[in-house]
Design an enzyme around this catalytic site. Sequence first.
Site, PDB file in Angstrom:
ATOM      1  N   ASN A  27       0.868  -1.171   0.000  1.00 47.35           N
ATOM      2  CA  ASN A  27       0.000   0.000   0.000  1.00 47.35           C
ATOM      3  C   ASN A  27       0.911   1.229   0.000  1.00 47.35           C
ATOM      4  O   ASN A  27       1.378   1.667   1.042  1.00 47.35           O
ATOM      5  CB  ASN A  27      -0.884  -0.055   1.258  1.00 47.35           C
ATOM      6  CG  ASN A  27      -1.833   1.120   1.356  1.00 47.35           C
ATOM      7  OD1 ASN A  27      -1.788   2.043   0.540  1.00 47.35           O
ATOM      8  ND2 ASN A  27      -2.684   1.094   2.357  1.00 47.35           N
ATOM      9  N   ARG A 101      -2.624  -2.025  -3.325  1.00 43.57           N
ATOM     10  CA  ARG A 101      -3.789  -1.158  -3.138  1.00 43.57           C
ATOM     11  C   ARG A 101      -3.577   0.059  -4.028  1.00 43.57           C
ATOM     12  O   ARG A 101      -2.585   0.768  -3.900  1.00 43.57           O
ATOM     13  CB  ARG A 101      -3.888  -0.713  -1.692  1.00 43.57           C
ATOM     14  CG  ARG A 101      -5.022   0.249  -1.493  1.00 43.57           C
ATOM     15  CD  ARG A 101      -4.977   0.894  -0.147  1.00 43.57           C
ATOM     16  NE  ARG A 101      -6.105   1.818  -0.011  1.00 43.57           N
ATOM     17  CZ  ARG A 101      -6.137   2.797   0.870  1.00 43.57           C
ATOM     18  NH1 ARG A 101      -5.133   2.996   1.679  1.00 43.57           N
ATOM     19  NH2 ARG A 101      -7.181   3.570   0.925  1.00 43.57           N
ATOM     20  N   HIS A 190     -12.133   3.811  -0.148  1.00 45.65           N
ATOM     21  CA  HIS A 190     -12.137   2.865   0.979  1.00 45.65           C
ATOM     22  C   HIS A 190     -12.913   1.593   0.602  1.00 45.65           C
ATOM     23  O   HIS A 190     -13.482   0.928   1.477  1.00 45.65           O
ATOM     24  CB  HIS A 190     -12.811   3.463   2.235  1.00 45.65           C
ATOM     25  CG  HIS A 190     -12.007   4.516   2.936  1.00 45.65           C
ATOM     26  ND1 HIS A 190     -12.580   5.609   3.528  1.00 45.65           N
ATOM     27  CD2 HIS A 190     -10.678   4.637   3.160  1.00 45.65           C
ATOM     28  CE1 HIS A 190     -11.650   6.362   4.085  1.00 45.65           C
ATOM     29  NE2 HIS A 190     -10.473   5.796   3.866  1.00 45.65           N
ATOM     30  N   GLY A 219     -11.443   6.630  10.217  1.00 47.18           N
ATOM     31  CA  GLY A 219     -10.022   6.616  10.595  1.00 47.18           C
ATOM     32  C   GLY A 219      -9.498   8.027  10.434  1.00 47.18           C
ATOM     33  O   GLY A 219     -10.189   8.987  10.791  1.00 47.18           O
ATOM     34  N   ARG A 250      -9.186  16.588   6.631  1.00 48.77           N
ATOM     35  CA  ARG A 250      -9.993  16.959   5.461  1.00 48.77           C
ATOM     36  C   ARG A 250     -11.351  17.500   5.902  1.00 48.77           C
ATOM     37  O   ARG A 250     -11.961  16.971   6.831  1.00 48.77           O
ATOM     38  CB  ARG A 250     -10.199  15.742   4.555  1.00 48.77           C
ATOM     39  CG  ARG A 250      -9.005  15.447   3.675  1.00 48.77           C
ATOM     40  CD  ARG A 250      -9.182  14.144   2.917  1.00 48.77           C
ATOM     41  NE  ARG A 250      -8.397  13.076   3.512  1.00 48.77           N
ATOM     42  CZ  ARG A 250      -8.470  11.796   3.165  1.00 48.77           C
ATOM     43  NH1 ARG A 250      -9.306  11.414   2.227  1.00 48.77           N
ATOM     44  NH2 ARG A 250      -7.705  10.897   3.755  1.00 48.77           N
ATOM     45  N   GLU A 395      -8.117  -4.482   5.467  1.00 43.16           N
ATOM     46  CA  GLU A 395      -7.908  -4.157   4.049  1.00 43.16           C
ATOM     47  C   GLU A 395      -6.817  -5.027   3.434  1.00 43.16           C
ATOM     48  O   GLU A 395      -6.935  -5.484   2.310  1.00 43.16           O
ATOM     49  CB  GLU A 395      -7.565  -2.664   3.908  1.00 43.16           C
ATOM     50  CG  GLU A 395      -8.772  -1.777   4.174  1.00 43.16           C
ATOM     51  CD  GLU A 395      -8.423  -0.317   4.356  1.00 43.16           C
ATOM     52  OE1 GLU A 395      -7.837   0.025   5.399  1.00 43.16           O
ATOM     53  OE2 GLU A 395      -8.741   0.490   3.467  1.00 43.16           O
TER      54      GLU A 395
HETATM   55  P1  ADP Z   1      -5.770   5.622   8.884  1.00 41.57           P
HETATM   56  O1  ADP Z   1      -6.973   6.190   8.174  1.00 41.57           O
HETATM   57  O2  ADP Z   1      -4.545   6.491   8.754  1.00 41.57           O
HETATM   58  O3  ADP Z   1      -5.521   4.148   8.622  1.00 41.57           O
HETATM   59  P2  ADP Z   1      -6.702   4.752  11.484  1.00 41.57           P
HETATM   60  O4  ADP Z   1      -7.786   3.879  10.949  1.00 41.57           O
HETATM   61  O5  ADP Z   1      -5.593   4.122  12.227  1.00 41.57           O
HETATM   62  O6  ADP Z   1      -6.134   5.768  10.431  1.00 41.57           O
HETATM   63  O7  ADP Z   1      -7.435   5.792  12.498  1.00 41.57           O
HETATM   64  C1  ADP Z   1      -6.759   6.823  13.112  1.00 41.57           C
HETATM   65  C2  ADP Z   1      -7.738   7.566  14.019  1.00 41.57           C
HETATM   66  O8  ADP Z   1      -8.239   6.641  15.006  1.00 41.57           O
HETATM   67  C3  ADP Z   1      -7.102   8.724  14.792  1.00 41.57           C
HETATM   68  O9  ADP Z   1      -7.971   9.828  14.827  1.00 41.57           O
HETATM   69  C4  ADP Z   1      -6.958   8.136  16.179  1.00 41.57           C
HETATM   70  O10 ADP Z   1      -6.991   9.128  17.163  1.00 41.57           O
HETATM   71  C5  ADP Z   1      -8.196   7.265  16.263  1.00 41.57           C
HETATM   72  N1  ADP Z   1      -8.060   6.292  17.368  1.00 41.57           N
HETATM   73  C6  ADP Z   1      -7.245   5.237  17.439  1.00 41.57           C
HETATM   74  N2  ADP Z   1      -7.355   4.634  18.661  1.00 41.57           N
HETATM   75  C7  ADP Z   1      -8.269   5.359  19.343  1.00 41.57           C
HETATM   76  C8  ADP Z   1      -8.846   5.270  20.668  1.00 41.57           C
HETATM   77  N3  ADP Z   1      -8.471   4.319  21.507  1.00 41.57           N
HETATM   78  N4  ADP Z   1      -9.767   6.192  21.031  1.00 41.57           N
HETATM   79  C9  ADP Z   1     -10.135   7.174  20.177  1.00 41.57           C
HETATM   80  N5  ADP Z   1      -9.650   7.310  18.924  1.00 41.57           N
HETATM   81  C10 ADP Z   1      -8.730   6.422  18.527  1.00 41.57           C
END
Ligand code: ADP
Length: 410
Positions: A27, A101, A190, A219, A250, A395
């Site tokens: 990816n 990806r 996604h 995320g 964003r 994914e």
């Molecule tokens: P990406 O889209 O880069 O793959 P992720 O799916 O890892 O990102 O999501 C990242 C987001 O998830 C961030 O905003 C992070 O703060 C949030 N996050 C991860 N763990 C927690 C948690 N325990 N509580 C609240 N938010 C969380």
Amino acid sequence: MSASPTTTFDDNNTDTSTLTNPTLVLNCGSSSIKYALISDDNATRITGLAENLGLDTARIKHTTLNGEKLEISIPGGRHKLALQKILELLEQYHFIAVGHRVVHGGREYSEAVRVDEHVLDEVKRLKVLAPLHNPANALGIEAVQAIYPDMPQVVVFDTAFHQTMPPVAFRYPLPKALYEEHKIRRYGFHGTSHAYVSERATEITDASGTHGWLTAHLGNGCSATAVYDGKSLDTSMGLTPLEGLMMGTRSGDVDPSLHIHLKRQLDMSLEDIDTMLNKESGLLGISGLSNDLRTIEQAASEGHKDAELAIEMFCYRVGKYLASLSCALPELTGIVFTGGIGENSVTTRTRILEVMRHFGIKVDVDKNAKLVGGNEGSFHSSDSSLELWVIPTDEEGRIAQETREALNLV
Ligand code: ADP
């Protein structure tokens, strides 16, 4: 590289597991490369991340099969060097295929395809629609080609799953020629995540009949999709991954006249406006603190007003979108949460569902509280009108599976 039916390996002389017929999933992002080497039953994995590419701090973080963490510094290293190092690290495991990806597949691709010259050209050409991502994806394909010219490679497009959307959902109300001559339409992103979690929800629910799911991938990037009978019928992202929900940095939906207004009022250039909407907005823009929800939740709990507003807006916009996407579904079975926020933030899930207060949704508070840190399960109470699920996305596993299917390896 030759196929080997079962590769037994000794990972730093400490691991004797087997990794059978592994597929390498790549990816490639604009400044990072996530990778996973996945056995043919999707059960065994080696994972890693090359990050900060192009900077002095460029490095590869590699996790071996037995969970040991390695860090390899590649100061100033870009995609090409990082890919060479990753392939060196993984060579001993004799992978039999590579799945990439790819963010944008345009109008042409509704499923994963084997890479040939035409496909590679298309990935490059579609850089007009995904300028940060598609060129990096093409580099990944070429790096593998350079070292393993005979290695079968497959591209799995983020947009492919949404190719089942009907025109009523994918067209913009714009002059026809923009669609017909310039492919201006909604594509959605996604896709592998929405496909995986909706399929998984259908697998594990007790509900009978045909299922309609609203899937919320929350995320850093966030999108929601209406999936019926395994098909995407509408989604929140559009021509680019900027449309729709509020995200980490964003903005999601804004008035399309914002650009001209900012140009006239502040003399901002189109590039500056684009950067602002993609990198300085969303949770970061409203909170003024961070794009990371954990930091914002902490600040809100200490009384930070802008942090609280950022969370409230985020949840309001997700709830509002889910409610509107329900219009795409002939029947609605339930809502599935995934992504870092969807899988971990109990309060965010609760607040989103509170926004949807006319739907007759009832949350089982104890079950909801337990669904964190990669746990899968439901959290609706028995008198809820809709099912509620948390399903950690996979994914990489889905890309490996689609790669094997495209190559008839299953
Ligand atoms: P990406 O889209 O880069 O793959 P992720 O799916 O890892 O990102 O999501 C990242 C987001 O998830 C961030 O905003 C992070 O703060 C949030 N996050 C991860 N763990 C927690 C948690 N325990 N509580 C609240 N938010 C969380």
